[in-house]
Design a protein around this motif. Structure first.
Motif, PDB file in Angstrom:
ATOM      1  N   VAL A 107      30.407  40.660  31.958  1.00  0.00           N
ATOM      2  CA  VAL A 107      29.448  41.456  32.618  1.00  0.00           C
ATOM      3  C   VAL A 107      28.023  41.682  31.883  1.00  0.00           C
ATOM      4  O   VAL A 107      26.922  41.412  31.734  1.00  0.00           O
ATOM      5  N   GLU A 108      28.428  41.768  30.450  1.00  0.00           N
ATOM      6  CA  GLU A 108      27.607  42.113  29.360  1.00  0.00           C
ATOM      7  C   GLU A 108      26.755  40.925  29.315  1.00  0.00           C
ATOM      8  O   GLU A 108      25.467  40.869  29.134  1.00  0.00           O
ATOM      9  N   GLY A 134      32.316  43.994  42.211  1.00  0.00           N
ATOM     10  CA  GLY A 134      33.354  43.199  42.746  1.00  0.00           C
ATOM     11  C   GLY A 134      34.795  43.635  41.746  1.00  0.00           C
ATOM     12  O   GLY A 134      34.497  43.638  40.713  1.00  0.00           O
ATOM     13  N   GLY A 135      35.823  43.213  42.642  1.00  0.00           N
ATOM     14  CA  GLY A 135      37.213  43.385  41.876  1.00  0.00           C
ATOM     15  C   GLY A 135      37.078  44.711  40.976  1.00  0.00           C
ATOM     16  O   GLY A 135      37.082  45.743  41.263  1.00  0.00           O
ATOM     17  N   LEU A 136      37.594  44.658  39.558  1.00  0.00           N
ATOM     18  CA  LEU A 136      37.901  45.660  38.925  1.00  0.00           C
ATOM     19  C   LEU A 136      36.659  46.562  38.743  1.00  0.00           C
ATOM     20  O   LEU A 136      36.536  47.820  38.485  1.00  0.00           O
ATOM     21  N   LEU A 137      35.429  45.721  38.607  1.00  0.00           N
ATOM     22  CA  LEU A 137      34.191  46.319  38.320  1.00  0.00           C
ATOM     23  C   LEU A 137      33.833  47.241  39.395  1.00  0.00           C
ATOM     24  O   LEU A 137      33.361  48.278  39.374  1.00  0.00           O
ATOM     25  N   LYS A 184      42.338  42.593  31.044  1.00  0.00           N
ATOM     26  CA  LYS A 184      41.367  42.391  32.231  1.00  0.00           C
ATOM     27  C   LYS A 184      40.209  43.168  32.148  1.00  0.00           C
ATOM     28  O   LYS A 184      39.133  42.591  32.264  1.00  0.00           O
ATOM     29  N   LYS A 185      40.305  44.634  31.725  1.00  0.00           N
ATOM     30  CA  LYS A 185      39.116  45.062  31.443  1.00  0.00           C
ATOM     31  C   LYS A 185      38.066  44.521  30.463  1.00  0.00           C
ATOM     32  O   LYS A 185      36.937  44.400  30.715  1.00  0.00           O
ATOM     33  N   THR A 186      38.719  44.310  29.570  1.00  0.00           N
ATOM     34  CA  THR A 186      37.775  43.567  28.248  1.00  0.00           C
ATOM     35  C   THR A 186      37.176  42.287  28.925  1.00  0.00           C
ATOM     36  O   THR A 186      35.936  42.094  28.318  1.00  0.00           O
ATOM     37  N   ALA A 187      37.810  41.366  29.436  1.00  0.00           N
ATOM     38  CA  ALA A 187      37.375  40.444  30.105  1.00  0.00           C
ATOM     39  C   ALA A 187      36.092  40.704  30.952  1.00  0.00           C
ATOM     40  O   ALA A 187      34.963  39.827  30.758  1.00  0.00           O
ATOM     41  N   VAL A 188      36.273  41.517  31.800  1.00  0.00           N
ATOM     42  CA  VAL A 188      35.314  42.020  32.726  1.00  0.00           C
ATOM     43  C   VAL A 188      33.990  42.645  32.077  1.00  0.00           C
ATOM     44  O   VAL A 188      32.940  42.128  32.112  1.00  0.00           O
TER      45      VAL A 188
END
Length: 714
Positions: free
Chosen positions: A141-142, A156-159, A133-137
């Motif tokens: 974002v990048e 939002g969310g994990l970010l 999930k962190k990798t996808a976010v």
């Protein structure tokens, strides 16, 4: 017990110092790993309707979290920008773990009516592991941030959790950089020497390391809120300075009476160490009230802060005696009569009114003891007036408006607020209609909102989203939750979402608050009785402390809820307080008030044991403790003030509440109300029934002292 501890610390000071040095290294090494484990979820309460519905959705509905990007600052219809956005959307759709990214140009509601902003929502798959999930976010974002536009914000969310954790770490570092030099400078003024001033700072740094280590340890078993790091660190830092200040002042006084450094350390621990022990216990007991609530957030905060208090207490009665035994010979004894000036301060406990500060506190005590009715009739109504705004206190989960304007989450919120209709981006009220509900149930629920949607879930349930007007947890949203729960009747319908969690959190607070209060008050009464041997002093202490606490909480409501003078603190009126602020202010401020009460009572008790003169014990006790209480309160207020520089509204609320509580309590309450009420009670202040007096003589924690006069009647 304390005699054993002091002998161990003075017999092997290097061993004790090395053990604490190891803890320091672990705290600032391993302990700082807590910054990567903080969470931003606060209102979850296991067993409530909103949590049951959320757990059900997690099982049957595999839709994942989402993040939101906003692009603004230029015309979104510009062909160049449109091309960039559509390429970014296409690229993000190919990221592993991303479920859906709608095209803002072809999806209704994702471009603003003024044509100057657009929204790109990114939904993740629901079955991702945290790492994936962190990798996808991070990848999404990048790619979005490569869009060339004046304003591109993603949150939002994990970010959002990552951004808040990063901000928490920055705020702690800034607060430490501000507070530690200022505290050291003031300690130099108090002691007039670097060696004596440096010792409280060493204990303070140990307290911060202990805070990190305690939080990291608890994070292995439970979620730790992003708020915890600021609250525990500022309290750990402030209390460590307070306890060390009391001990070093007492050590310098004892050095005036003996040339034997080790003996001076033993006397210090026997006297001031006892006060520190009870002070730490009373603060910890005040926080046990948070354990009564089923909220993981409140429980984890109570455990973490209590652990930090215990670390500070242990450092003061073990590490500090070891440091004093090793280096105390280089610390000058307190002079019999020191002049007050910018570089010196009179010895705490000086036996004469000849020093200026001693005269000030003695005069205050005599004024209050000679005119107790006037003092009470003036101050009690004034404090009650200050407390009045607390009667209208409201709490909410809050949104990005609580964050400083420099944070990306706040910038995204402000951009949406400026370009889109109210309610855009607000989480809906989520309703789960279980199988077996009446056929018209979904229709009746959808009729409660103008903006709704519904879809079938696996297993025959139906998911309904109701879009409230206003903020995510405002009155319109919470009223909508209540209306759904009224309309459903006995049908198998459950409500969840942010607003529903707030409603359930408020109900939990109302249900458990009386039990929490009873738990704390009984614990405080028992500890104060063990400390004083009186049953009336604990009751008087609780009553006067509630006055200062109410005044501080009223001021916080007046500033942050009603908006008066909020701008001066870099904040704004939000119409409510963060739901984290009131329970933490109440629990911590109550404990801190006990802290200063014990500082004063310790000196009053010593004088009472020696003379048996109740009124003179009040004057002597305040004369001997007034300076250290004032200095401790000022230093603690500085620490709290430093943590208020971050601009995070919940921390501003907690910081202001604790600062005002400390200052009001250490001045108005302890310097005037305490001597006035003690004067009215007279010798009866130290009274206890015969059975309780015998129990105290047998089980109460005490050090060698002259036998106090027996009070046989009232």
């Amino acid at each position: 017990m304390l005699a054993t501890i002091s002998r161990a610390a003075t017999r092997r000071p290097l061993t004790v110092i090395l053990v604490w040095l190891l803890m320091l290294l672990i705290g600032f090494g391993l302990g700082t790993g807590v910054f990567g484990r903080l969470v931003d979820s606060v209102p979850d309460v296991p067993g409530t309707e909103s949590e049951r519905a959320a757990a059900y959705l997690d099982r049957v509905d595999k839709s994942g979290e989402s993040i939101t990007a906003v692009v603004a600052g230029t015309a979104v219809a510009d062909p160049g920008l449109r091309s960039q956005v559509q390429r970014a959307v296409a690229d993000v759709r190919t990221v592993s773990g991303v479920a859906d990214v709608p095209d803002p140009y072809t999806t209704h509601g994702l471009t603003s009516e003024d044509g100057k902003a657009l929204v790109i929502p990114v939904t993740l798959k629901g079955d991702l592991k945290f790492k994936d999930k962190k990798t996808a976010v991070d990848t999404a974002v990048e790619r979005i941030r490569r869009i060339e536009a004046p304003d591109v914000h993603v949150s939002g969310g994990l970010l959002l959790g990552q951004q808040m954790s990063g901000r928490a770490q920055e705020d702690v570092q800034r607060a430490e950089l501000i507070s530690l030099p200022v505290v050291l400078a003031l300690l130099l003024v108090v002691f007039g020497g670097l060696r004596a001033a440096g010792l409280p700072l060493v204990i303070a740094i140990s307290g911060v390391a202990g805070a990190f280590l305690a939080l990291f340890t608890f994070s292995q078993f439970t979620d730790i809120s992003v708020y915890a790091i600021q609250v525990t660190t500022m309290l750990g830092l402030g209390l460590a300075v307070d306890y060390a200040l009391l001990m070093v002042v007492r050590f310098r006084e004892e050095r005036r009476h003996t040339d034997d450094v080790v003996e001076a350390v033993h006397r210090t621990v026997a006297g001031a160490g006892r006060t520190v022990l009870f002070s730490g216990l009373t603060v910890a007991v005040s926080l046990t009230g948070l354990l009564v609530f089923p909220s993981p957030f409140l429980r984890s905060m109570g455990l973490a802060v209590a652990a930090v208090v215990v670390v500070d207490m242990l450092a003061a009665v073990t590490l500090l005696p070891a440091l004093l035994a090793r280096f105390g010979a280089r610390i000058a004894p307190a002079a019999q009569s020191e002049k007050t000036g910018p570089g010196t301060a009179p010895a705490e406990g000086a036996d004469s009114d000849s020093d200026a500060e001693g005269r000030v506190f003695a005069r205050l005590a005599r004024f209050a003891t000679r005119r107790p009715v006037v003092v009470l009739a003036t101050l009690v109504p004034a404090l009650l007036v200050l407390a009045l705004p607390a009667a209208g206190m409201k709490i909410s989960i809050g949104d990005a408006k609580q964050l400083p304007s420099t944070t990306e989450a706040r910038q995204l919120y402000d951009t949406l607020d400026a370009h889109f209709p109210p309610g855009t981006g607000v989480s809906p009220v989520t309703v789960v209609v279980r199988p077996g509900a009446a056929p018209d149930t979904v229709a009746r629920i959808r009729a409660l909102s103008d903006t709704t949607d519904s879809r079938a879930l696996p297993g025959g349930a139906t998911l309904v989203h109701l879009q409230p007007t206003g903020s995510v947890d405002g009155k319109a949203a919470t009223d909508l939750v209540e209306r759904v729960r009224e309309v459903r009747g006995s049908e198998p319908v459950e409500v969840t979402g942010v607003a529903a969690r707030l409603v359930d959190f408020r109900a939990m607070l109302a249900d458990r608050a009386p039990w929490a209060a009873v738990t704390v008050l009984i614990g405080i009464f028992v500890l104060l009785f063990a400390f004083t041997g009186s049953v009336l002093i604990p009751l008087r202490t609780i009553a006067t402390t509630l006055l200062s606490l109410g005044a501080a909480l009223g001021a916080v409501v007046w500033v942050f809820q009603d908006g008066h003078l909020a701008g001066a603190l870099g904040a704004e009126g939000l119409g409510s307080l963060s739901l984290t602020a009131p329970p933490l202010i109440i629990a911590i401020a109550f404990g801190l008030a006990m802290d200063y009460e014990l500082f004063i009572l310790a000196r009053m008790r010593e004088s009472w044991q020696q003379t048996g003169d109740a009124q003179e014990a009040v004057v002597t006790g305040l004369r001997r403790s007034g300076r250290v209480v004032s200095c401790a309160a000022l230093l603690l207020a500085i620490v709290f003030g430093a943590f208020m520089t971050g601009g995070f509204s919940p921390i501003l609320q907690i910081g202001l509440g604790l600062t005002l509580a400390v200052l009001i309590d250490a001045t108005v309450v302890r310097m005037l109300l305490v001597p006035a009420t003690m004067a009215l009670l007279g010798r009866r202040a130290w009274w206890a029934p015969g059975a309780l007096r015998r129990a105290h003589d047998r089980f109460g924690v005490s050090e060698e002292a002259p036998r106090r006069p027996q009070l046989t009647s009232v």
